[in-house]
Design a protein around this motif. Structure first.
Motif, PDB file in Angstrom:
ATOM      1  N   UNK A  24       4.106  14.404 -11.253  1.00 48.69           N
ATOM      2  CA  UNK A  24       4.461  14.418 -12.672  1.00 48.69           C
ATOM      3  C   UNK A  24       3.443  15.215 -13.474  1.00 48.69           C
ATOM      4  N   UNK A  25       2.168  15.015 -13.148  1.00 50.23           N
ATOM      5  CA  UNK A  25       1.117  15.755 -13.848  1.00 50.23           C
ATOM      6  C   UNK A  25       1.187  17.246 -13.543  1.00 50.23           C
ATOM      7  N   UNK A  26       1.504  17.586 -12.297  1.00 50.16           N
ATOM      8  CA  UNK A  26       1.635  18.998 -11.932  1.00 50.16           C
ATOM      9  C   UNK A  26       2.795  19.634 -12.685  1.00 50.16           C
ATOM     10  N   UNK A  27       3.929  18.929 -12.747  1.00 52.04           N
ATOM     11  CA  UNK A  27       5.095  19.455 -13.469  1.00 52.04           C
ATOM     12  C   UNK A  27       4.763  19.665 -14.945  1.00 52.04           C
ATOM     13  N   UNK A  28       4.146  18.648 -15.567  1.00 48.42           N
ATOM     14  CA  UNK A  28       3.776  18.778 -16.977  1.00 48.42           C
ATOM     15  C   UNK A  28       2.778  19.921 -17.178  1.00 48.42           C
ATOM     16  N   UNK A  85       0.820  -1.206   0.000  1.00 47.94           N
ATOM     17  CA  UNK A  85       0.000   0.000   0.000  1.00 47.94           C
ATOM     18  C   UNK A  85       0.863   1.269   0.000  1.00 47.94           C
ATOM     19  N   UNK A  86       1.971   1.201   0.769  1.00 56.15           N
ATOM     20  CA  UNK A  86       2.857   2.364   0.811  1.00 56.15           C
ATOM     21  C   UNK A  86       3.476   2.626  -0.556  1.00 56.15           C
ATOM     22  N   UNK A  87       3.897   1.534  -1.234  1.00 58.17           N
ATOM     23  CA  UNK A  87       4.491   1.692  -2.558  1.00 58.17           C
ATOM     24  C   UNK A  87       3.467   2.256  -3.532  1.00 58.17           C
ATOM     25  N   UNK A  88       2.235   1.763  -3.418  1.00 60.42           N
ATOM     26  CA  UNK A  88       1.190   2.243  -4.312  1.00 60.42           C
ATOM     27  C   UNK A  88       0.904   3.720  -4.068  1.00 60.42           C
ATOM     28  N   UNK A  89       0.834   4.109  -2.767  1.00 64.38           N
ATOM     29  CA  UNK A  89       0.590   5.513  -2.436  1.00 64.38           C
ATOM     30  C   UNK A  89       1.733   6.395  -2.916  1.00 64.38           C
ATOM     31  N   UNK A  90       2.977   5.891  -2.739  1.00 67.05           N
ATOM     32  CA  UNK A  90       4.136   6.656  -3.203  1.00 67.05           C
ATOM     33  C   UNK A  90       4.112   6.806  -4.720  1.00 67.05           C
ATOM     34  N   UNK A 108      11.450   9.720  -8.231  1.00 62.91           N
ATOM     35  CA  UNK A 108      10.685   9.039  -9.268  1.00 62.91           C
ATOM     36  C   UNK A 108      10.131   9.985 -10.307  1.00 62.91           C
ATOM     37  N   UNK A 109      10.404  11.284 -10.147  1.00 63.08           N
ATOM     38  CA  UNK A 109       9.888  12.286 -11.064  1.00 63.08           C
ATOM     39  C   UNK A 109      10.811  12.432 -12.267  1.00 63.08           C
ATOM     40  N   UNK A 110      10.260  12.294 -13.458  1.00 62.27           N
ATOM     41  CA  UNK A 110      11.030  12.430 -14.697  1.00 62.27           C
ATOM     42  C   UNK A 110      10.680  13.766 -15.340  1.00 62.27           C
ATOM     43  N   UNK A 140       1.456   6.791  -6.669  1.00 64.60           N
ATOM     44  CA  UNK A 140       0.400   7.730  -7.041  1.00 64.60           C
ATOM     45  C   UNK A 140       0.833   9.174  -6.778  1.00 64.60           C
ATOM     46  N   UNK A 141       1.585   9.381  -5.694  1.00 64.50           N
ATOM     47  CA  UNK A 141       2.081  10.720  -5.384  1.00 64.50           C
ATOM     48  C   UNK A 141       3.046  11.206  -6.458  1.00 64.50           C
ATOM     49  N   UNK A 142       3.934  10.304  -6.902  1.00 62.91           N
ATOM     50  CA  UNK A 142       4.877  10.668  -7.953  1.00 62.91           C
ATOM     51  C   UNK A 142       4.134  10.989  -9.247  1.00 62.91           C
ATOM     52  N   UNK A 143       3.120  10.176  -9.571  1.00 70.69           N
ATOM     53  CA  UNK A 143       2.334  10.425 -10.774  1.00 70.69           C
ATOM     54  C   UNK A 143       1.622  11.769 -10.700  1.00 70.69           C
TER      55      UNK A 143
END
Length: 300
Positions: free
Chosen positions: A14-18, A1-6, A144-146, A8-11
């Motif tokens: 990523x959307x905010x940066x884009x 669950x922690x990995x999934x939450x992390x 994890x942010x590209x 989703x946070x990175x995603x």
């Protein structure tokens, strides 16, 4: 669950940066709307097509004439500034004093003519084109942010342009004269300010800023004759920020870009396309003058 939450946070980041990068493009085009509105109290709906012309001009200079990238970009910008000045001298200036509707329709016509001319060029306007830049398809990973270098260049160029505009309007005679003319063209004229020449310069600057937006967007998306429709998203950015505020144009653009990106990520398909206009409707209902509009008053 922690990995999934992390993840989703990175995603989400990523959307905010884009969205911020895309919003900077909207903001740059919106700056052109604001510059022209402040100078002449009219709106140029040719800004999107000027952005498209700037992208195609950069492409021609690099791929056809063999200009190196570092020379092609300033050459394209200079040519578009001259083109904007010429358009004002030839087409806009004779209509000064006429109803604003006439100038608006003229700018719409200029946009359609520009798009039609590009579409008539064989092998250029009818096909998708890629602008060759030295940093294409490069990226920087932070956690994890590209972050694509193309988008980082957009952010950096927007910041530099905003700084240059601030310095120009604050410390140069031309910038101060533009501010005076935006308050009252009649008063500025009687004070000896060359209002007509300033109007030409403003239209040239607006064309140059739009061309810069096109050249920055070109490495992210393919160039085509219809990319000028992005002006339909930049105009809401100008409205959200306030039609009389240059900082508001950038803030409005980033606001539209982030909301649009998040809407495409979290909401069903189709919401992304209407997000900008929903934001405008809400803004017009709660603050018609825009985020920064209420801070400006004309001085007499």
């Amino acid at each position: 669950l922690r990995r999934r939450a992390a993840g989703e946070k990175v995603q989400l980041l990523q959307q905010v940066f884009n969205g911020v990068a895309q919003g900077c493009i909207y903001g740059l085009v919106a700056i052109g709307f604001v510059l022209i509105y402040k100078a002449t109290e009219t709106i140029s709906f040719a800004q999107g097509e000027l952005m498209m012309l700037g992208a195609f001009l950069g492409l021609v200079l690099i791929t056809v004439l063999g200009f190196p990238y570092w020379l092609a970009i300033p050459s394209a910008l200079a040519a578009m500034v001259a083109f904007g000045f010429l358009v004002e001298r030839v087409a806009i200036s004779p209509l000064l004093g006429e109803p604003t509707f006439s100038i608006v329709m003229l700018t719409l016509s200029i946009g359609y003519v520009a798009r039609g001319v590009v579409l008539m060029i064989p092998g250029l306007g009818t096909e998708l084109q890629a602008l060759p830049v030295p940093y294409r398809d490069q990226s920087v990973a932070v956690g994890g942010l590209v972050m694509g270098v193309e988008r980082l260049v957009v952010l950096a160029a927007t910041a530099v342009l905003c700084l240059l505009l601030f310095l120009m309007f604050r410390f140069t005679r031309i910038g101060i004269a533009m501010q005076a003319a935006s308050q009252s063209q009649a008063a500025a004229y009687y004070m000896g300010i060359p209002v007509r020449r300033l109007n030409g310069l403003v239209w040239g600057m607006a064309a140059g800023v739009a061309a810069l937006a096109g050249l920055l967007l070109a490495p992210i998306v393919m160039i085509d004759a219809n990319m000028g429709f992005i002006g339909l998203k930049a105009f809401p950015a100008a409205v959200v920020g306030g039609m009389a505020s240059l900082p508001g144009a950038v803030v409005g653009g980033i606001t539209i870009g982030v909301i649009e990106s998040l809407a495409g990520y979290t909401l069903p398909e189709g919401f992304k396309d209407i997000a900008a206009y929903v934001v405008v409707l809400i803004m017009l209902m709660i603050r018609p003058s825009g985020l920064f509009g209420g801070q400006f008053r004309k001085k007499v």
